[in-house]
Design an enzyme around this catalytic site. Structure first.
Site, PDB file in Angstrom:
ATOM      1  N   GLU A   1       2.088   7.471  -2.670  1.00 31.29           N
ATOM      2  CA  GLU A   1       0.840   7.073  -2.015  1.00 31.29           C
ATOM      3  C   GLU A   1       1.119   6.044  -0.920  1.00 31.29           C
ATOM      4  O   GLU A   1       0.506   6.054   0.141  1.00 31.29           O
ATOM      5  CB  GLU A   1      -0.131   6.489  -3.052  1.00 31.29           C
ATOM      6  CG  GLU A   1      -1.443   6.018  -2.437  1.00 31.29           C
ATOM      7  CD  GLU A   1      -2.433   5.478  -3.468  1.00 31.29           C
ATOM      8  OE1 GLU A   1      -1.993   5.110  -4.573  1.00 31.29           O
ATOM      9  OE2 GLU A   1      -3.625   5.429  -3.154  1.00 31.29           O
TER      10      GLU A   1
ATOM     11  N   ASN B   1      -6.753  -5.076  -1.335  1.00 31.62           N
ATOM     12  CA  ASN B   1      -5.864  -5.847  -0.469  1.00 31.62           C
ATOM     13  C   ASN B   1      -5.363  -7.147  -1.103  1.00 31.62           C
ATOM     14  O   ASN B   1      -4.279  -7.610  -0.779  1.00 31.62           O
ATOM     15  CB  ASN B   1      -6.532  -6.094   0.887  1.00 31.62           C
ATOM     16  CG  ASN B   1      -6.545  -4.819   1.721  1.00 31.62           C
ATOM     17  OD1 ASN B   1      -6.122  -3.765   1.243  1.00 31.62           O
ATOM     18  ND2 ASN B   1      -7.006  -4.913   2.949  1.00 31.62           N
TER      19      ASN B   1
END
Ligand SMILES: Cc1cc2nc3c(=O)[nH]c(=O)nc-3n(C[C@H](O)[C@H](O)[C@H](O)COP(=O)(O)OP(=O)(O)OC[C@H]3O[C@@H](n4cnc5c(N)ncnc54)[C@H](O)[C@@H]3O)c2cc1C
Lengths: 380, 414
Positions: free
Chosen positions: B254, B396
């Protein structure tokens, strides 16, 4: 951009040179040594000195770094700007007190002059003469049209150059002066009786800075009026890249040193780096350094291959590197806690160097203001 | 561009020439329906069908799955997917719809499934006929992925699965899912196992897919409920209890850090005539020129100008970072730039769209259905959508943990 080399023109020769510089600095110019050399006296009102290790400089000369970007025709090696950029980065990582950056900047201005006199001056650099630029006026402007020095009828120079970097470490100056019809560039020897140096009392311990006062100083014309201004303009991307590279190196030192501290200093039974209030800003410092570094190499490469947007890219690099330098320095002091606030801790050397460099050749906002005109168009 | 060609091996050079040639006469042209920005945004079955047609034709021509062995439906080549990707990008082809399949499921199946399962599943995956989804996240297991509660219980040669997956992109179109779940309640990490499970064929037979509506009002992802879903043991990947290890293969791919290159086409402009692009600083500058502010335009406001330039600099830096990542002499840690990619790109997009709000001023209150909305209301929409990607695929904050720990070597936060 399609013609740009993917590796920024940073090939095997450049890598070897840079690696040897990295080793040279780690062997000879650790922060402890620099601190001993320049931070002996914390008194704010001390004599203005500019301690530096002249024997180390002799070794730098012998390693051929000054010749690296001098064209072969002038007795140099003819490497591209990225080579000087990588050396400036390593010097910045060591807060190296020396006229290296100034001499590189002079090299690129001289290269842009393209006259026999400038070629000769490049030859003196290749053989080891430390040289600096005296191109800034009292307002701090280095726009090619701005100078407070005039060329007299007899060809001598009178007036003052301001914010001259490493003035006391250099033996010759590339001076911007107003002649008939525009600004030219002139070579003046430091030993000339018409030159006096008035040192600035600056914060950065690793550099020196001065006003150069010329009173009928003997001068060799490097580029005539107007052509001198054009040469300065043409070299500007290189100057900005070199200043940015120094900041990138300083940023890396600040990051690495603070990371090491965050790995070893334990509070609340954990190394500081465990805490995200420390970890995440350090990651952000890394991201900003990477942006600055990539922009700097890309601008240096674009300058070398003559891209139209080289100056825009160099302004981006300097803007980014300036903001990054301030950020990296502030986080380094903060995350060292009380010790970071002391004279004894080496962090202040790099903090001060970064704060000096961020305004050198225009700060971040200055360059963004100019970039806005080219990216967005002039404001109404 | 001449650069990457000059480094091609003989096989790559020949394959590149083939791709260029094939793409010349087989580009599918403009779509008959409006396409979303990317595959994860797909909601219109017509759009999906058209994109599946494109993926199938590229697969049949050998441009997709080139580096997988022929026994599993691949092209049996070496180092050629990257070539196909470059040429499809250059030819400005549409994006491929089966991105979770190709980017995450295929390498995981390839490295961890038994041979007959690879041969059974990979051809339909690579051709795009079977759309795949990823069943990792649960109500109680997001960033803390190992906290899986979905449980698989052994039942002879089968497994019986019960649990609740959330935020499952593409599940509403999916034939198959890669599933991480628990097989042992007493061991957080070693109690995990990994399966591939059928979705569309088992709807109403142990599987329920319910769409979730995003904050924008659009559909996008789903929740998936398992109630006594029976799955044959052959669909277990790797050992019982090895789920975490298998999941790492998925996540590495990914992040673009796995050994297999993900097939990717794209480059076709999504823009119809007069549509708005919300992904660059230059489009913000264009927006600013049309927005009134204090008797002039937003493009004349020095603070807005400064913000636009800052974002332009970040955008350029991102491009140059990608370039520098492939110059080993100029990177001190090989993962330093690659691991930043997702974080930096998603935050840039978010900040671009956020600045658009300031540029539009009070008119930013108008949404897509209002004829007076500047830029058709696309910027506020883009701003809201930008949070999808700052949260998904490792939020994040978690990305910053990863960078701090793996690259800088700081103590693990957990
Ligand atoms: C558009 C979209 C599509 C998605 N598609 C899929 C899909 O197809 N399949 C799938 O399995 N999942 C999917 N997800 C789920 C996604 O992977 C999770 O949302 C993500 O991992 C975060 O988990 P969470 O939502 O439970 O948030 P939480 O983990 O609860 O996090 C909430 C907040 O806390 C922060 N946080 C959590 N832990 C830490 C920590 N250790 N340190 C610092 N901060 C922390 C997070 O960064 C976040 O800001 C999708 C999500 C979105 C938004």
């Amino acid at each position: 951009m399609a013609t740009q080399p993917k590796n920024f023109g940073f090939g095997e020769d450049e890598t070897m040179l840079r690696d040897s510089a990295r080793k040279f600095f780690s062997d000879n110019c650790g922060a402890d040594k620099v601190h001993r050399l320049v931070a002996g006296d914390p008194n704010m009102f001390r004599e203005i000195d500019c301690a530096w290790d002249e024997s180390l400089w002799q070794q730098v000369v012998e390693l051929g770094w000054l010749a690296a970007c001098v064209p072969e025709a002038a007795g140099g090696i003819g490497m591209p700007l990225v080579a000087a950029v990588s050396l400036a980065e390593e010097a910045g990582r060591s807060a190296y007190p020396s006229p290296l950056l100034s001499t590189f900047m002079s090299t690129f201005v001289l290269k842009a002059c393209g006259t026999p006199a400038s070629t000769e001056a490049l030859g003196t650099i290749a053989s080891g003469t430390p040289t600096t630029l005296a191109v800034t006026n009292s307002l701090g402007s280095l726009e090619s049209g701005d100078t407070d020095v005039k060329v007299g009828n007899d060809g001598t120079l009178t007036g003052t150059s301001y914010y001259v970097q490493d003035a006391r470490k250099c033996s010759q100056y590339v001076v911007s002066a107003e002649g008939a019809g525009g600004n030219g560039l002139y070579l003046v020897q430091a030993a000339d009786p018409g030159v006096s140096i008035e040192a600035d009392a600056i914060i950065d311990l690793t550099r020196d800075q001065a006003q150069l006062v010329f009173t009928g100083a003997a001068a060799v014309e490097l580029a005539p009026p107007r052509a001198g201004a054009a040469a300065l303009d043409a070299a500007l991307p290189a100057l900005l890249c070199l200043a940015s590279a120094d900041l990138v190196g300083a940023g890396e030192w600040l990051l690495q040193t603070t990371v090491e501290y965050a790995q070893t200093r334990v509070q609340f039974d954990r190394p500081l780096g465990f805490f995200q209030a420390v970890k995440h800003p350090l990651v952000n410092v890394m991201l900003e350094i990477d942006n600055a570094k990539s922009l700097t190499y890309s601008a240096a490469c674009a300058m070398e291959t003559g891209e139209d947007n080289a100056l825009d890219l160099a302004r981006m690099a300097k803007s980014q590197a300036s903001d990054m330098g301030v950020f990296a320095a502030s986080r380094a002091v903060q995350f060292h806690g009380g010790i970071g606030f002391t004279w004894e801790c080496y962090v202040h050397l790099f903090f001060k160097r970064a704060m000096h460099s961020q305004t050198l050749l225009g700060d971040a906002r200055h360059h963004r203001t100019i970039l806005a005109d080219s990216l967005i168009g002039r404001a109404a | 561009m001449a650069q990457n060609q000059s480094k091609d091996t003989a096989e790559q050079a020949e394959f590149r020439a083939y791709c260029v040639d094939w793409l010349k006469s087989n580009h599918p042209g403009r779509p008959p329906v409006k396409l979303p920005l990317g595959a994860l945004e797909l909601s219109d079955p017509e759009a999906l069908k058209w994109l599946q047609g494109w993926q199938k034709s590229a697969y049949d021509a050998g441009l997709i799955g080139c580096d997988y062995p022929t026994e599993v439906g691949g092209g049996g080549r070496d180092g050629c997917q990257i070539i196909a990707n470059q040429e499809m990008q250059r030819a400005k082809t549409p994006f491929l719809p089966n991105i979770i399949g190709m980017g995450m499921a295929a390498p995981t199946i390839f490295f961890h499934a038994q041979d007959d399962v690879k041969a059974e599943l990979l051809p339909g995956l690579l051709s795009g006929e079977d759309i795949w989804c990823q069943g990792f996240s649960e109500p109680g297991a997001g960033s803390d992925l190992a906290n899986q509660q979905t449980f698989a219980e052994r039942d002879g040669d089968n497994w019986k699965i019960n649990g609740h997956k959330v935020w499952t992109s593409l599940a509403h179109f999916a034939s198959w899912m890669i599933l991480l779940c628990r097989t042992d309640k007493n061991d957080k990490y070693n109690g995990l196992s990994y399966f591939v499970v059928p979705i569309s064929s088992m709807l109403g037979k142990g599987v329920t897919v319910r769409p979730l509506i995003k904050m924008t009002g659009q559909t996008g992802f789903n929740e998936v409920l398992f109630e006594d879903l029976v799955v044959p043991d052959k669909y277990r990947l790797d050992e019982v209890g090895a789920g975490w290890k298998v999941a790492m293969t998925t996540l590495a791919h990914e992040r673009g850090a796995g050994p297999l290159v993900t097939p990717a086409s794209g480059g076709m402009s999504n823009d119809e005539e007069g549509s708005v692009s919300t992904n660059s600083a230059s489009s913000l500058a264009a927006l600013a020129k049309g927005q009134p502010r204090a008797g002039k335009t937003a493009a004349d406001d020095p603070l807005i100008r400064d913000e636009i330039v800052k974002l332009t600099i970040r955008q350029e830096a991102m491009r140059q970072n990608a370039r520098r990542a492939s110059v080993p002499a100029l990177v001190d840690h090989p993962m330093r730039i690659p691991l930043q990619g997702k974080l930096v790109a998603t935050e840039l997009n978010q900040d671009l769209a956020e600045l658009a709000y300031q540029i539009e001023g009070v008119a930013s209150s108008l949404y897509v259905a209002d004829d007076n909305a500047p830029a058709q209301g696309q910027w506020p929409l883009a701003y809201m959508n930008s949070f999808g990607v700052t949260i998904a695929a490792g939020a994040n904050e978690v990305q910053r943990n990863i960078l701090g720990e793996r690259v800088l070597g700081l103590a693990k936060s957990k």
